[in-house]
Design a protein around this motif. Sequence first.
Motif, short mmCIF file in Angstrom:
data_model
loop_
_atom_site.label_atom_id
_atom_site.label_comp_id
_atom_site.label_asym_id
_atom_site.label_seq_id
_atom_site.Cartn_x
_atom_site.Cartn_y
_atom_site.Cartn_z
N ALA A 138 0.82 -1.21 0.00
CA ALA A 138 0.00 0.00 0.00
C ALA A 138 0.85 1.26 0.00
CB ALA A 138 -0.92 0.00 1.22
N GLY A 139 2.16 1.10 -0.20
CA GLY A 139 3.05 2.26 -0.21
C GLY A 139 4.50 1.82 -0.27
N ASN A 140 5.41 2.76 -0.08
CA ASN A 140 6.83 2.46 -0.15
C ASN A 140 7.34 1.76 1.11
OD1 ASN A 140 7.05 3.68 -2.69
ND2 ASN A 140 7.36 5.72 -1.78
N ASN A 141 6.66 1.94 2.20
CA ASN A 141 7.05 1.31 3.45
C ASN A 141 6.68 -0.18 3.41
OD1 ASN A 141 7.32 0.40 6.14
ND2 ASN A 141 6.97 2.47 6.91
N LYS A 142 7.66 -1.05 3.69
CA LYS A 142 7.39 -2.49 3.62
C LYS A 142 6.35 -2.94 4.64
CE LYS A 142 11.18 -3.87 6.71
NZ LYS A 142 12.40 -4.71 6.83
N ASN A 143 6.12 -2.15 5.67
CA ASN A 143 5.11 -2.49 6.67
C ASN A 143 3.73 -1.94 6.34
OD1 ASN A 143 6.97 -3.87 8.37
ND2 ASN A 143 7.70 -1.90 9.17
N ASP A 144 3.66 -1.23 5.23
CA ASP A 144 2.38 -0.64 4.80
C ASP A 144 1.76 -1.54 3.74
OD1 ASP A 144 0.27 1.03 4.47
OD2 ASP A 144 1.38 2.61 3.41
N TYR A 145 0.83 -2.39 4.15
CA TYR A 145 0.21 -3.35 3.22
C TYR A 145 -1.20 -3.67 3.69
CZ TYR A 145 1.27 -6.78 6.87
OH TYR A 145 1.33 -7.47 8.05
N TYR A 146 -1.93 -4.37 2.83
CA TYR A 146 -3.24 -4.88 3.20
C TYR A 146 -3.42 -6.26 2.57
CZ TYR A 146 -4.44 -3.17 -1.51
OH TYR A 146 -4.46 -2.94 -2.85
N TRP A 147 -4.42 -7.01 3.04
CA TRP A 147 -4.64 -8.37 2.57
C TRP A 147 -5.68 -8.39 1.44
CZ3 TRP A 147 -1.55 -12.26 3.90
CH2 TRP A 147 -0.80 -12.15 5.06
N VAL A 148 -5.42 -9.20 0.43
CA VAL A 148 -6.34 -9.35 -0.70
C VAL A 148 -6.78 -10.82 -0.78
CG1 VAL A 148 -6.62 -9.21 -3.20
CG2 VAL A 148 -5.28 -7.47 -1.99
N ASN A 149 -8.07 -11.05 -0.80
CA ASN A 149 -8.60 -12.41 -0.95
C ASN A 149 -8.68 -12.79 -2.43
OD1 ASN A 149 -9.07 -12.76 1.87
ND2 ASN A 149 -10.96 -11.57 1.69
N TYR A 150 -8.37 -14.04 -2.74
CA TYR A 150 -8.48 -14.51 -4.12
C TYR A 150 -8.78 -16.01 -4.13
CZ TYR A 150 -3.72 -16.43 -3.69
OH TYR A 150 -2.61 -17.13 -3.30
N THR A 151 -9.23 -16.50 -5.28
CA THR A 151 -9.54 -17.92 -5.44
C THR A 151 -8.50 -18.57 -6.35
OG1 THR A 151 -11.91 -17.43 -5.26
CG2 THR A 151 -11.30 -19.58 -6.14
N GLU A 152 -7.92 -19.65 -5.89
CA GLU A 152 -6.91 -20.38 -6.67
C GLU A 152 -7.53 -21.64 -7.27
OE1 GLU A 152 -2.53 -21.17 -5.44
OE2 GLU A 152 -3.65 -23.01 -4.98
N TYR A 153 -7.48 -21.75 -8.60
CA TYR A 153 -8.01 -22.92 -9.31
C TYR A 153 -6.82 -23.77 -9.78
CZ TYR A 153 -12.38 -20.31 -9.43
OH TYR A 153 -13.51 -19.59 -9.08
N THR A 154 -6.84 -25.06 -9.43
CA THR A 154 -5.73 -25.95 -9.78
C THR A 154 -6.25 -27.19 -10.50
OG1 THR A 154 -4.48 -25.25 -7.83
CG2 THR A 154 -3.80 -27.30 -8.89
N VAL A 155 -5.59 -27.53 -11.61
CA VAL A 155 -5.86 -28.77 -12.34
C VAL A 155 -4.60 -29.62 -12.26
CG1 VAL A 155 -6.43 -29.82 -14.56
CG2 VAL A 155 -7.46 -27.62 -13.92
N GLU A 156 -4.74 -30.83 -11.73
CA GLU A 156 -3.59 -31.74 -11.60
C GLU A 156 -3.57 -32.71 -12.76
OE1 GLU A 156 -2.56 -33.88 -7.72
OE2 GLU A 156 -3.21 -35.55 -9.01
N ILE A 157 -2.41 -32.83 -13.40
CA ILE A 157 -2.22 -33.75 -14.52
C ILE A 157 -1.06 -34.69 -14.20
CG2 ILE A 157 -1.65 -33.95 -16.97
CD1 ILE A 157 -2.83 -31.14 -17.34
N ARG A 158 -1.31 -35.98 -14.32
CA ARG A 158 -0.26 -36.97 -14.08
C ARG A 158 0.20 -37.53 -15.43
NH1 ARG A 158 1.11 -40.33 -9.68
NH2 ARG A 158 -0.76 -39.67 -8.57
N SER A 159 1.49 -37.40 -15.71
CA SER A 159 2.01 -37.93 -16.97
C SER A 159 2.00 -39.45 -16.93
CB SER A 159 3.44 -37.43 -17.22
OG SER A 159 4.34 -38.03 -16.30
N ASP A 160 2.10 -40.08 -18.10
CA ASP A 160 2.14 -41.54 -18.14
C ASP A 160 3.37 -42.07 -17.45
OD1 ASP A 160 -0.22 -41.48 -19.51
OD2 ASP A 160 0.64 -41.86 -21.49
#
Length: 230
Positions: A138-160
């Motif tokens: 949220a700024g130049n200060n490393k301690n200046d931040y906020y949390w963002v929620n998001y959805t992670e979609y994962t597809v797992e593929i197993r090779s032969d």
Amino acid sequence: MQCSKCGADPADGAKFCPACGEEQEAPAVFGNGKRGGRVGYSEKIYDPAFQKYLKNTNRWSSIFAGGLAVIAVAGFYIAGETGAGGMENPESLYIGLGIGGMFLAIAFFQIVGRKRSTTWDGVVTDKKVKQKRRKQSAGNNKNDYYWVNYTEYTVEIRSDGGKKHYIVVDDDDTLYNYYQVGDRVRHHGGLKSYEKYDKSRDSIIFCNACATKCDIGDDVCFRCGCPLLK
């Protein structure tokens, strides 16, 4: 279309494969009258357009990285000469050379990674959806931040060969919904993209070169011009 059992090419509309007798599943027909894709991996992967796309991608990666490296070196050298930010040469120049070298190294490993990637077959074995959050500055200060929620979609593929690979996308379920557990897929080396074996029920298809989502009725990608593997 190809026979899902033996790989032969029955005539369009044939109910049974003339080679092995396997009953054929008709491609889906959607509301716009367009049919789904074929069953089987496409021979269009050998079209010269893909090699041209890879060559151009590697060239532009090199040009872009080289440009950033020149800007970094010149910028830090000027900063050192003018004393901006308390910098002095040659220390400032060394920092610029280090950052410029980092850009070149990233491009190099990207190109090498594409060249070393291999073609292999596998199957979709799992799909997961996770709710996560991450820090957002949220700024130049490393301690200046906020949390963002998001959805992670994962597809797992197993090779032969037994190795697991993952397609992970944040806040976009398009690829997640495109693949189903049990789908046979082929990973194309160089392009580092996946092609479904059975596309007969799909209304969309992803370009195996630039990953653009296209309509199943299209023959080439509208963005990069490469053939669609349908």
